[in-house]
Motif scaffolding. Sequence first.
Motif, mmCIF file in Angstrom:
data_model
loop_
_atom_site.group_PDB
_atom_site.id
_atom_site.type_symbol
_atom_site.label_atom_id
_atom_site.label_comp_id
_atom_site.label_asym_id
_atom_site.label_seq_id
_atom_site.Cartn_x
_atom_site.Cartn_y
_atom_site.Cartn_z
ATOM 1 N N SER A 397 47.023 79.923 76.820
ATOM 2 C CA SER A 397 46.574 80.317 78.040
ATOM 3 C C SER A 397 47.885 81.395 78.365
ATOM 4 N N LYS A 398 47.566 82.394 79.495
ATOM 5 C CA LYS A 398 48.437 83.298 79.544
ATOM 6 C C LYS A 398 49.781 82.779 80.632
ATOM 7 N N SER A 399 49.107 81.604 81.083
ATOM 8 C CA SER A 399 50.413 81.013 82.003
ATOM 9 C C SER A 399 51.279 80.170 81.083
ATOM 10 N N ASP A 400 50.918 79.695 80.052
ATOM 11 C CA ASP A 400 51.750 78.998 79.189
ATOM 12 C C ASP A 400 52.566 79.959 78.091
ATOM 13 N N LEU A 401 51.697 80.897 77.585
ATOM 14 C CA LEU A 401 52.474 82.032 76.718
ATOM 15 C C LEU A 401 51.704 83.205 76.657
ATOM 16 N N ASP A 402 52.243 84.382 77.229
ATOM 17 C CA ASP A 402 51.578 85.478 77.314
ATOM 18 C C ASP A 402 52.059 86.254 76.027
ATOM 19 N N LEU A 403 50.826 86.410 75.046
ATOM 20 C CA LEU A 403 51.109 87.048 73.477
ATOM 21 C C LEU A 403 51.516 88.505 73.820
ATOM 22 N N ASN A 404 50.865 89.199 74.765
ATOM 23 C CA ASN A 404 51.149 90.507 74.954
ATOM 24 C C ASN A 404 52.540 90.745 75.300
ATOM 25 N N GLN A 405 53.314 89.777 75.811
ATOM 26 C CA GLN A 405 54.737 89.855 75.767
ATOM 27 C C GLN A 405 55.773 89.873 74.489
ATOM 28 N N LEU A 406 54.945 89.144 73.415
ATOM 29 C CA LEU A 406 56.076 89.012 72.349
ATOM 30 C C LEU A 406 56.135 90.463 71.564
ATOM 31 N N ASN A 407 57.515 90.781 71.336
ATOM 32 C CA ASN A 407 57.791 91.764 70.708
ATOM 33 C C ASN A 407 58.798 92.035 69.752
ATOM 34 N N PHE A 408 59.793 90.714 69.580
ATOM 35 C CA PHE A 408 60.710 90.537 68.449
ATOM 36 C C PHE A 408 60.311 89.885 67.487
ATOM 37 N N ILE A 409 60.621 90.079 66.436
ATOM 38 C CA ILE A 409 60.404 89.384 65.092
ATOM 39 C C ILE A 409 61.665 88.581 64.438
ATOM 40 N N HIS A 410 61.852 87.216 64.389
ATOM 41 C CA HIS A 410 62.900 86.743 63.895
ATOM 42 C C HIS A 410 62.294 85.786 62.586
ATOM 43 N N VAL A 411 63.403 85.550 61.731
ATOM 44 C CA VAL A 411 63.457 84.764 60.754
ATOM 45 C C VAL A 411 64.558 83.800 60.627
#
Length: 701
Positions: A397-411
Amino acid sequence: SNPAGIGYERDKDLGTNKSVFSVLGPHLGHYYGDVFIVFKREILHHPDANFSLQAATSYASGNCFSWRPWLRSDSTSNDDGVNLFHKTKLHAAITGYEYATALELIAMMSQSLKKKSMNINLDTILKHWLTRDSHTVIEAHLPQLIPLDYIDHIYMSQNIFDSLSTNTRKFIDVTFKGCITKTSHEIELDRFEGPFGPKPDSKIRIEYQDFVIKDIIEKYGQRDIHSISRPIQGTIITIPSSDLTDHYVLPITISQAYKQYKVDYSNVSSDDIPFYIYWQVMNGDMMLTLSNEQINTGKQQPNLRCLISYIAEKPSTKDFHYHENESYLYNGRPFQHEFVTSGAKNAAKSRCFYIGCNTDDFMTFCLEIQRSTGKVILSHAGPNSIYNHEQISSTFSKSDLDLNQLNFIHVSARARTIPIRNVLVTFEKQSDLHPAFDKTFDKDSSSTINTVLPNIKDDTNYNNVPSSNISDSPDKKSSGFLDKVKDTAVQAKDKVKGFFFNDNDSSLTPCPDSIYCLIQYSEEGSTHNSKYSHPCRFSELCRDQECHFTHEPHQVIQCSADRNCKDLCNPIHRAQYRHTGWPDFLIPCRDQQKCRNQLDQHRIKYSHGEPVLDFINRAGIQTPSSSIHSNQSLQQQDNDHHQKIPCKWGSKCRDILDSKHCSKYSHSNIVQQQNDNRIVCKWGNQCHDQSSAHRLKYSHP
């Protein structure tokens, strides 16, 4: 001035003092030396690599404005030149870099040669470059440390090779066998510098340089990138093991990739369309993390939100029993790996993620992010997706994790060095990475099956084949040939299982010898195991749950050294800490204390009467096997106590784990003692000694 520019102070301002300089194309910088090293193109896809259309120093000197007048700026500030360099440098991992490079080259050639852009081709560019100093052509800035296997070819004259030390020549011959050319040119060894320009002031050097450049153009100019089934693209990086504490950010963000996508697809109506991240990895045991901020372990980040995709280490093919660690999706912090694997309920997990896969090569994975619905799917791509349909899926859910806010990719890597390549961010499924196959194929061979199967001597141990939670729903499964074979096999397994074990696990009595039982692995094991149960060596992590094994949770923490642990031969340490791919309990050696085999290969697999369960009880580790054995162990120790010589050191004896010492001397009942009766270690909880012998003797409040 020095034409090589080594030690040039402006390199620090530009940040290029931390790079290995190279040239894309013919390198005519003869003043740098007489050895040519050709790198594989894959090195350009490393996150620390980039290139500029001319030397980076031309931005500091202002020469770039005369070579590319469209960059003209009214400002003469050095900082503006540095900023312009960073804004115009290109990266091979970014989609569209070829197009941008081609446009710049065409414009530069048109400006320099006074030709129309339609008359500029690759041959025109190469011929022009052969007349130019290396500072005016494409300059690549490579990582500081480059593995030797990124070197594709080396050119040097024979007399330069002969001038090297014996050990150096041997190393070169062994390491670069088949990829080094030694020419017959007699290069002057006492001349290292020359004038600016594409030609040295020595005839022999001109001949040598012309020979090498011609050979390079002929050899590499014939390569057709379209002949490769899937050429190298995106990011390539090899990351060291860091126990998932070092997170390397990739050079492109999701928002940047989306802006580039909209250049070609401007009619996209919604900004929350799904996106896909593809990557290839060798061996697994790595984490790919999406976050709303770049992860910085050196500071507090209270607003950090992450989506974690963990790919477990590929299962061993040497073990008799199949065992696979958990791969998972999780909404949390990347430093919570131990918490997730020890039983976090809000993580989507799978221990069937490798079944049917080819794990001996690079494996391709796909992370699908459906931003409009909050659904995330981790699955195989490429050939392995034909054989393994497992999908690890979770909806946020957006309250748990807003996927639209994800931007950086780390490994990040856990216990081993991990090579990763072809990391791509796309907004459409890559059809060539999702091969199609006929899921409804049905060849009616029931008569053949019924005829053949009764005559087959079935010696297959079906318990060694783990069950897989395939993502296909039951109503969509085909009733083809393979399904009929599987159903018949399952029925056969159930009949055999019911015949030997009465299909009733609860009817088995716990073996009084527990993990020390020697009979369960002997020739009389089948009869004994039909009556008694034993703790499984892999505890609850076992994927081969046979009837006479119990699989209760073994609540212990992961060893900090994990696979690199030097105490793997210690059965007590093995029971006290988890080690990836290794069982919690060892097989009891039939010779026990009389065993003379001291080799690590033997001791890492077999126990020899060590008081493992006694230690588990004393350390407060709760397992059913330890509680069952506890009373028996106490009674046995009481009997032994009266038959042996009392040790004057009691429970503080340094040799309390030595079986030979304990066979002669008795000690105060170590099982009944509480942890606070141990000697307090002077280092307290800062102690680095994790050995079982130390922890058994000292407490660490």
